[in-house]
Design a protein around this motif. Sequence first.
Motif, PDB file in Angstrom:
ATOM      1  N   LYS A   1      85.007  57.723  34.413  1.00  0.00           N
ATOM      2  CA  LYS A   1      84.138  56.569  34.766  1.00  0.00           C
ATOM      3  C   LYS A   1      84.664  55.182  35.772  1.00  0.00           C
ATOM      4  CE  LYS A   1      82.311  55.819  30.131  1.00  0.00           C
ATOM      5  NZ  LYS A   1      81.728  55.310  28.612  1.00  0.00           N
ATOM      6  N   ARG A   2      84.363  54.969  36.439  1.00  0.00           N
ATOM      7  CA  ARG A   2      84.203  53.740  37.401  1.00  0.00           C
ATOM      8  C   ARG A   2      84.539  52.288  36.797  1.00  0.00           C
ATOM      9  NH1 ARG A   2      88.059  56.120  41.058  1.00  0.00           N
ATOM     10  NH2 ARG A   2      86.814  55.323  42.735  1.00  0.00           N
ATOM     11  N   PHE A   3      85.143  51.575  37.613  1.00  0.00           N
ATOM     12  CA  PHE A   3      84.625  50.332  37.000  1.00  0.00           C
ATOM     13  C   PHE A   3      84.898  49.648  37.834  1.00  0.00           C
ATOM     14  CE2 PHE A   3      85.667  52.941  33.694  1.00  0.00           C
ATOM     15  CZ  PHE A   3      85.692  51.818  32.665  1.00  0.00           C
ATOM     16  N   GLN A   4      84.104  48.492  38.373  1.00  0.00           N
ATOM     17  CA  GLN A   4      84.406  47.538  39.495  1.00  0.00           C
ATOM     18  C   GLN A   4      85.049  46.619  38.873  1.00  0.00           C
ATOM     19  OE1 GLN A   4      80.115  46.714  39.366  1.00  0.00           O
ATOM     20  NE2 GLN A   4      79.845  47.922  40.747  1.00  0.00           N
ATOM     21  N   VAL A   5      85.690  45.353  40.035  1.00  0.00           N
ATOM     22  CA  VAL A   5      86.793  44.492  39.863  1.00  0.00           C
ATOM     23  C   VAL A   5      86.034  43.023  40.179  1.00  0.00           C
ATOM     24  CG1 VAL A   5      88.765  43.479  40.035  1.00  0.00           C
ATOM     25  CG2 VAL A   5      89.106  45.858  39.383  1.00  0.00           C
ATOM     26  N   LEU A   6      85.230  42.245  39.852  1.00  0.00           N
ATOM     27  CA  LEU A   6      84.265  41.123  40.255  1.00  0.00           C
ATOM     28  C   LEU A   6      85.533  40.041  40.019  1.00  0.00           C
ATOM     29  CD1 LEU A   6      82.516  43.056  37.863  1.00  0.00           C
ATOM     30  CD2 LEU A   6      80.740  42.005  40.032  1.00  0.00           C
ATOM     31  N   LEU A   7      85.612  39.156  41.420  1.00  0.00           N
ATOM     32  CA  LEU A   7      86.058  37.627  41.399  1.00  0.00           C
ATOM     33  C   LEU A   7      84.971  36.797  41.319  1.00  0.00           C
ATOM     34  CD1 LEU A   7      88.704  37.593  44.371  1.00  0.00           C
ATOM     35  CD2 LEU A   7      89.306  38.239  42.065  1.00  0.00           C
ATOM     36  N   LEU A   8      85.242  36.141  40.184  1.00  0.00           N
ATOM     37  CA  LEU A   8      84.266  35.266  40.259  1.00  0.00           C
ATOM     38  C   LEU A   8      84.553  33.229  40.995  1.00  0.00           C
ATOM     39  CD1 LEU A   8      83.543  35.836  36.540  1.00  0.00           C
ATOM     40  CD2 LEU A   8      82.949  36.440  37.884  1.00  0.00           C
ATOM     41  N   ASN A   9      83.289  32.987  41.002  1.00  0.00           N
ATOM     42  CA  ASN A   9      83.421  31.964  41.713  1.00  0.00           C
ATOM     43  C   ASN A   9      84.108  30.517  40.468  1.00  0.00           C
ATOM     44  OD1 ASN A   9      83.089  29.758  43.554  1.00  0.00           O
ATOM     45  ND2 ASN A   9      81.088  29.432  43.389  1.00  0.00           N
ATOM     46  N   ASP A  10      83.986  29.417  40.988  1.00  0.00           N
ATOM     47  CA  ASP A  10      84.484  28.151  40.320  1.00  0.00           C
ATOM     48  C   ASP A  10      84.770  26.944  41.647  1.00  0.00           C
ATOM     49  OD1 ASP A  10      88.080  27.715  41.284  1.00  0.00           O
ATOM     50  OD2 ASP A  10      87.953  29.708  40.432  1.00  0.00           O
TER      51      ASP A  10
END
Length: 99
Positions: free
Chosen positions: A17-26
């Motif tokens: 399985k592959r996983f995306q790493v996301l950054l979120l806005n604040d």
Amino acid sequence: MDKILTQTAKPKIKQPKRFQVLLLNDDYTSMEFVVEVLKRFFSKSTEIAQELMLKIHIEGEAICGTYSHDVAQTKASQVVDFSRKNEQPLMCMIRELND
Ligand code: TYC
């Protein structure tokens, strides 16, 4: 009597399985800090990091990279640790990639 195998056995190889790493806005993390995170943990050039940071700022989130579970989880933890040490509330999460 032995049975004659008419079907060719298909080797069943499961892809990891592959996983995306996301950054979120604040509203509080500085733009400069996000650019630094993208360069330091996701090996982005200054130009790409600036573009990606603006995409997150406008759209709310962006995918910074896709990795195995171990690497994705480690990167997300490193980003959050680094952010807290620098008193920034930046959020990072991982999401399983369904292909
Ligand atoms: N929205 C932030 C600001 O205006 C900048 C920012 C961009 C914060 C991306 C987090 O993942 C982020 N200072």
